[in-house]
Write a protein that holds these residues in place. Structure first.
Motif, PDB file in Angstrom:
ATOM      1  N   GLY A 610       0.803  -1.207   0.000  1.00 47.36           N
ATOM      2  CA  GLY A 610       0.000   0.000   0.000  1.00 47.36           C
ATOM      3  C   GLY A 610       0.840   1.262   0.000  1.00 47.36           C
ATOM      4  N   GLY A 611       0.276   2.331  -0.526  1.00 48.95           N
ATOM      5  CA  GLY A 611       0.915   3.634  -0.465  1.00 48.95           C
ATOM      6  C   GLY A 611       1.746   4.016  -1.666  1.00 48.95           C
ATOM      7  N   PHE A 612       1.995   3.102  -2.587  1.00 51.44           N
ATOM      8  CA  PHE A 612       2.751   3.407  -3.798  1.00 51.44           C
ATOM      9  C   PHE A 612       1.846   3.816  -4.953  1.00 51.44           C
ATOM     10  N   MET A 616      -4.206  -1.457  -5.792  1.00 51.35           N
ATOM     11  CA  MET A 616      -3.329  -2.579  -5.475  1.00 51.35           C
ATOM     12  C   MET A 616      -1.994  -2.415  -6.198  1.00 51.35           C
ATOM     13  N   LEU A 617      -0.912  -2.854  -5.560  1.00 52.33           N
ATOM     14  CA  LEU A 617       0.386  -2.910  -6.222  1.00 52.33           C
ATOM     15  C   LEU A 617       1.001  -4.287  -5.989  1.00 52.33           C
ATOM     16  N   GLY A 618       1.158  -5.052  -7.065  1.00 54.21           N
ATOM     17  CA  GLY A 618       1.830  -6.343  -7.004  1.00 54.21           C
ATOM     18  C   GLY A 618       3.148  -6.268  -7.743  1.00 54.21           C
ATOM     19  N   SER A 619       4.177  -6.941  -7.213  1.00 55.81           N
ATOM     20  CA  SER A 619       5.500  -6.940  -7.836  1.00 55.81           C
ATOM     21  C   SER A 619       6.107  -8.328  -7.773  1.00 55.81           C
ATOM     22  N   VAL A 620       6.911  -8.654  -8.786  1.00 51.00           N
ATOM     23  CA  VAL A 620       7.743  -9.839  -8.737  1.00 51.00           C
ATOM     24  C   VAL A 620       9.163  -9.383  -9.037  1.00 51.00           C
ATOM     25  N   ILE A 621      10.103  -9.853  -8.234  1.00 52.00           N
ATOM     26  CA  ILE A 621      11.477  -9.375  -8.322  1.00 52.00           C
ATOM     27  C   ILE A 621      12.422 -10.561  -8.419  1.00 52.00           C
ATOM     28  N   SER A 622      13.285 -10.519  -9.403  1.00 47.64           N
ATOM     29  CA  SER A 622      14.364 -11.498  -9.527  1.00 47.64           C
ATOM     30  C   SER A 622      15.628 -10.858  -8.975  1.00 47.64           C
ATOM     31  N   LEU A 671      -7.418  -9.382  -7.396  1.00 45.63           N
ATOM     32  CA  LEU A 671      -7.987  -8.492  -6.393  1.00 45.63           C
ATOM     33  C   LEU A 671      -9.464  -8.801  -6.240  1.00 45.63           C
ATOM     34  N   ASP A 672      -9.848  -9.248  -5.049  1.00 45.94           N
ATOM     35  CA  ASP A 672     -11.249  -9.571  -4.752  1.00 45.94           C
ATOM     36  C   ASP A 672     -11.831 -10.532  -5.780  1.00 45.94           C
ATOM     37  N   GLY A 673     -11.030 -11.533  -6.163  1.00 48.06           N
ATOM     38  CA  GLY A 673     -11.493 -12.573  -7.071  1.00 48.06           C
ATOM     39  C   GLY A 673     -11.459 -12.205  -8.537  1.00 48.06           C
ATOM     40  N   VAL A 674     -10.912 -11.031  -8.874  1.00 49.35           N
ATOM     41  CA  VAL A 674     -10.841 -10.587 -10.268  1.00 49.35           C
ATOM     42  C   VAL A 674      -9.374 -10.458 -10.675  1.00 49.35           C
ATOM     43  N   LYS A 675      -9.042 -11.001 -11.846  1.00 51.23           N
ATOM     44  CA  LYS A 675      -7.654 -10.940 -12.310  1.00 51.23           C
ATOM     45  C   LYS A 675      -7.235  -9.488 -12.468  1.00 51.23           C
ATOM     46  N   PHE A 676      -6.048  -9.149 -11.922  1.00 51.81           N
ATOM     47  CA  PHE A 676      -5.596  -7.764 -11.866  1.00 51.81           C
ATOM     48  C   PHE A 676      -4.411  -7.493 -12.792  1.00 51.81           C
ATOM     49  N   TYR A 677      -3.419  -8.391 -12.802  1.00 53.38           N
ATOM     50  CA  TYR A 677      -2.192  -8.146 -13.563  1.00 53.38           C
ATOM     51  C   TYR A 677      -1.454  -9.468 -13.720  1.00 53.38           C
ATOM     52  N   THR A 678      -0.745  -9.585 -14.835  1.00 57.20           N
ATOM     53  CA  THR A 678       0.056 -10.779 -15.101  1.00 57.20           C
ATOM     54  C   THR A 678       1.440 -10.353 -15.562  1.00 57.20           C
ATOM     55  N   ALA A 679       2.472 -11.023 -15.071  1.00 64.12           N
ATOM     56  CA  ALA A 679       3.847 -10.728 -15.479  1.00 64.12           C
ATOM     57  C   ALA A 679       4.584 -12.019 -15.785  1.00 64.12           C
ATOM     58  N   ASP A 680       5.347 -11.995 -16.850  1.00 63.78           N
ATOM     59  CA  ASP A 680       6.292 -13.070 -17.158  1.00 63.78           C
ATOM     60  C   ASP A 680       7.478 -12.428 -17.855  1.00 63.78           C
ATOM     61  N   ASN A 681       8.381 -13.234 -18.366  1.00 64.69           N
ATOM     62  CA  ASN A 681       9.607 -12.683 -18.936  1.00 64.69           C
ATOM     63  C   ASN A 681       9.403 -12.020 -20.290  1.00 64.69           C
TER      64      ASN A 681
END
Length: 732
Positions: A610-612, A616-622, A671-681
């Motif tokens: 939260g706060g960014f 919603m804010l989701g992240s994946v980090i390698s 988010l709340d059962g609804v697809k929000f974002y998808t990330a891959d390479n």
């Protein structure tokens, strides 16, 4: 807190600044799924672990469309099935060359034909059918879907009255399919389902005026006006290229609850007159001395019970204020994974009822009390099916759910304090009710007491990947938090890499909900679902090799951009320097032969911070590198900052979910059962580390603040973070 003077840590950066440690340390959906849900009982949804139970024959669909091609050769078309098709913003008629039913085998592959949409270009499309009327309450919509692109999306459409609505959730395939692989695939990626509910959050407004307008609107502000649907269909969005969408086997099927493991209907089998507790092997007691209840005060009349299919219910009519217990001894019953349900319709709103269970030689009363918000007569009690009459309590041995109860017939009866430790067992040897009535002429009516194995519906984010086995299903309590850093507990204070733990006084309960307190001093208060040495603990690690879906149901006391709630995952293998003498677990010389000794690789999965951003804010980090070498750790990050999402009211309960799919090296947020974002390479090269499928992940929840991190010593804006539930799913 992180310290710039400690070589274990590096300078924080946004989106992941609270985890720059030197090292951390270390646990196919069927087409129909029988379940008993709170919604099916007219109650608020409650979740608990699924139970294993005998399955009866699946019920027959109340609606089915198989799109079967019955011709000896050639295509059939929407009009052959009473369907219509429209496209784009002006709802122009769909060309027969773009929507048809071919000769190919459908899915299931027992007959020819399925609905094919092949528009040859990007666009929006609706295929719909008008129905005479169908009650979808307590039903599940299922269909098969196998598209040639993963970017095509499908929403279910229903018509209620004169208006159309589209499901909030959009469905897509995670793999691509040909006509052959579509027919032969039976996984959850092809077999899709949506459990019907009139809840506003599940639906969007949808405009369709043939030849004039077609558009998807906003999420509803109020529930659907009825469960009676007069139309059904799909809203489809395709990308540029040569998209082909395949849909088949659309069915609407009643959900079948499992059989109760215990049932007491209080059925009056006499031709006339009352029956009594002794006829059902029950006993009744009253007031502090546990005197026997008079038969004139407790009986089973000839009136119809609830449900109103048979005569009789338990009536308590003492004619005065008092405390009462009605109980029955059982040989033994394992209540683990079960829900207790009963009907209750009193003539006053002030009587209260607690469920009683006996474990071993001791009785316990539910901490929760039940009362009616309306008053009932015998007639209205029999005919009412709302949640005010149909009650539910999900069994758990958790101490916070129970109170001591003393019952010594002829001597003593009283409700005691809440337990200090969990019930010793889920095996119950007695069942009953403790009832408190006011002065006047109170009448308490109880009926249809059942103990039933309970299976919650699988969230869409888990169902999409066929991850239907629930392995973490928690509504955390203060008593679940370990006193120290290690041991056989569920939750542990402080992140693994922090030198000191936040004080236990920064954690409390609010109306039975675990609460993390962010105070003005800026202390980061986090809970981790694993001991700091990763020996023992309660929760399993979530294996990257299998894939997983996890969701956190949380809310905040206030909205403020300074608030930084975070729910996320780290791998146990990132475990160097933790003070327990364990070697680095995230060094992979066989995969990266050119790495210097001690060079680490790991994936961090942030489900929400939260706060960014307003939403919603989701992240994946390698991550990779060495903390003690020039440059420290390097990262490649993909996150949802690019998504234009509406602001979240974080004082409301939200479910933040994310899945990791090792087959496609993909992370998807919900988010709340609804697809929000998808990330891959393909979204951001290198954001999904190849070592993720070699690692095992544990959950972290934290309340912190942006101010103290960005501009120390700025004080934090205090708030409370309420942890309603944590759930995780893996493949069966």
């Amino acid at each position: 807190m992180l310290s710039p003077h400690n070589p274990m840590y590096t300078t924080p950066t946004p989106q992941s600044e609270h985890r720059r440690p030197r090292a951390f340390v270390h646990g196919s959906a069927s087409l129909w799924k029988p379940l008993l849900t709170a919604a099916s009982l007219g109650l608020s949804a409650t979740v608990l672990a699924p139970a294993v139970h005998a399955q009866s024959t699946p019920p027959s669909p109340v609606y089915a469309e198989g799109f079967t091609n019955t011709l000896p050769s050639g295509n059939m078309y929407l009009s052959n099935f009473g369907w219509n098709g429209y496209r784009d913003a002006n709802a122009a008629n769909l060309s027969a060359s773009h929507a048809y039913i071919p000769q190919n085998l459908g899915n299931p592959d027992t007959q020819k034909g399925y609905l094919t949409l092949a528009p040859g270009t990007a666009g929006t499309f609706a295929v719909v059918k008008t129905l005479s009327g169908l009650n979808a309450a307590g039903c599940e919509f299922t269909w098969s879907m196998g598209n040639n692109l993963t970017t095509s999306t499908v929403r279910l459409l229903v018509k209620v009255g004169a208006s159309w609505y589209a499901s909030s959730g959009a469905f897509s395939n995670t793999s691509t399919y040909t006509s052959t692989t579509f027919a032969s695939t039976t996984t959850g990626d092809v077999r899709r389902s949506l459990v019907f509910s009139t809840a506003a959050a599940n639906w969007r407004s949808f405009t369709i005026t043939p030849g004039s307008a077609m558009s998807l609107g906003a999420v509803l502000g109020s529930a659907l006006p009825s469960s009676q649907i007069t139309g059904i269909g799909f809203y489809i969005t395709t990308p540029a290229g040569s998209p082909v969408v395949r849909l088949d086997s659309l069915e609407v099927t009643p959900l079948t609850p499992p059989e109760p493991v215990y049932s007491e209907k209080f059925t009056n089998t006499l031709p006339s007159g009352n029956m009594y507790l002794s006829n059902f092997s029950w006993n009744g007691y009253r007031d502090a001395n546990a005197a026997s209840l008079s038969a004139s005060h407790v009986y089973i009349p000839q009136n119809l019970g609830n449900p109103d299919t048979q005569k009789g219910y338990l009536t308590l009519a003492p004619g005065a204020a008092g405390t009462f217990a009605v109980v029955k001894t059982l040989s033994s019953l394992d209540a683990a994974g079960c829900a207790f349900t009963w009907s209750m319709g009193n003539n006053l709103t002030t009587p209260t009822v607690r469920l009683l269970v006996k474990v071993g030689a001791n009785w316990y009363a539910s901490n929760e009390t039940f009362s009616n918000t309306s008053t009932y007569t015998p007639a209205t009690f029999a005919s009412t099916t709302t949640g005010d009459v149909c009650r539910l309590l999900v069994f758990s041995t958790a101490a916070a759910n129970w109170r001591f109860f003393t019952l010594t017939p002829g001597s003593a009866m009283s409700v005691g304090a809440a337990l200090g430790s969990n019930l010793p067992s889920s095996q119950i040897t007695g069942i009953g009710f403790y009832i408190t009535t006011p002065a006047g002429s109170p009448v308490v009516r109880l009926d249809s007491l059942e103990v039933t194995p309970y299976s919650p519906p699988v969230p869409p984010g888990a169902a999409e990947l066929g991850y239907t086995q629930i392995v973490i299903d928690e509504r955390p309590k203060l008593a679940d938090i370990a006193p120290g850093k290690t041991g056989n507990y569920k939750w542990f204070r402080g992140a693994v890499w922090t030198p000191t733990q936040p004080p236990l006084s920064n954690f409390t309960e609010t109306n039975g909900v675990l609460t993390i307190l962010q105070k003005a001093d800026g202390t980061t208060n986090s809970l981790v679902g694993a001991p700091h040495n990763f020996v023992g603990g309660v929760f399993p690690r979530l294996l990257g090799s299998e894939g997983f879906y996890i969701e956190f149901e949380v809310s905040l006391s206030t909205n403020n951009t300074d608030h930084w709630p975070a729910v996320w995952l780290m791998p146990a293998e990132h475990n160097g320097g933790n003070g327990y003498g364990q070697p680095l677990g995230d060094v992979y010389p066989n995969i990266f032969p050119n790495d210097p000794p001690g060079y680490e690789h790991w994936m961090e999965l942030d489900v929400d911070e939260g706060g960014f951003a307003p939403g919603m804010l989701g992240s994946v980090i390698s991550w990779e590198g060495q903390w003690n070498q020039p440059g420290g750790y390097a990262k490649v990050i993909a996150n949802s900052l690019t998504v234009s999402a509406p602001a979240l009211d974080r004082t409301q309960r939200h479910v933040f979910g994310a899945s990791y799919d090792p087959i496609h090296q993909r992370v998807t947020w919900w988010l709340d059962g609804v697809k929000f974002y998808t990330a891959d390479n393909t979204v951001k090269a290198g954001c999904i580390s190849p070592v993720a499928e070699l690692q095992s992940f544990y959950p972290i929840l934290g309340a912190q603040a942006h101010g103290p991190w960005k501009n120390p010593p700025t004080p934090a804006v205090p708030y409370s973070m309420y942890i309603h539930a944590v759930r995780a799913y893996i493949p069966q």
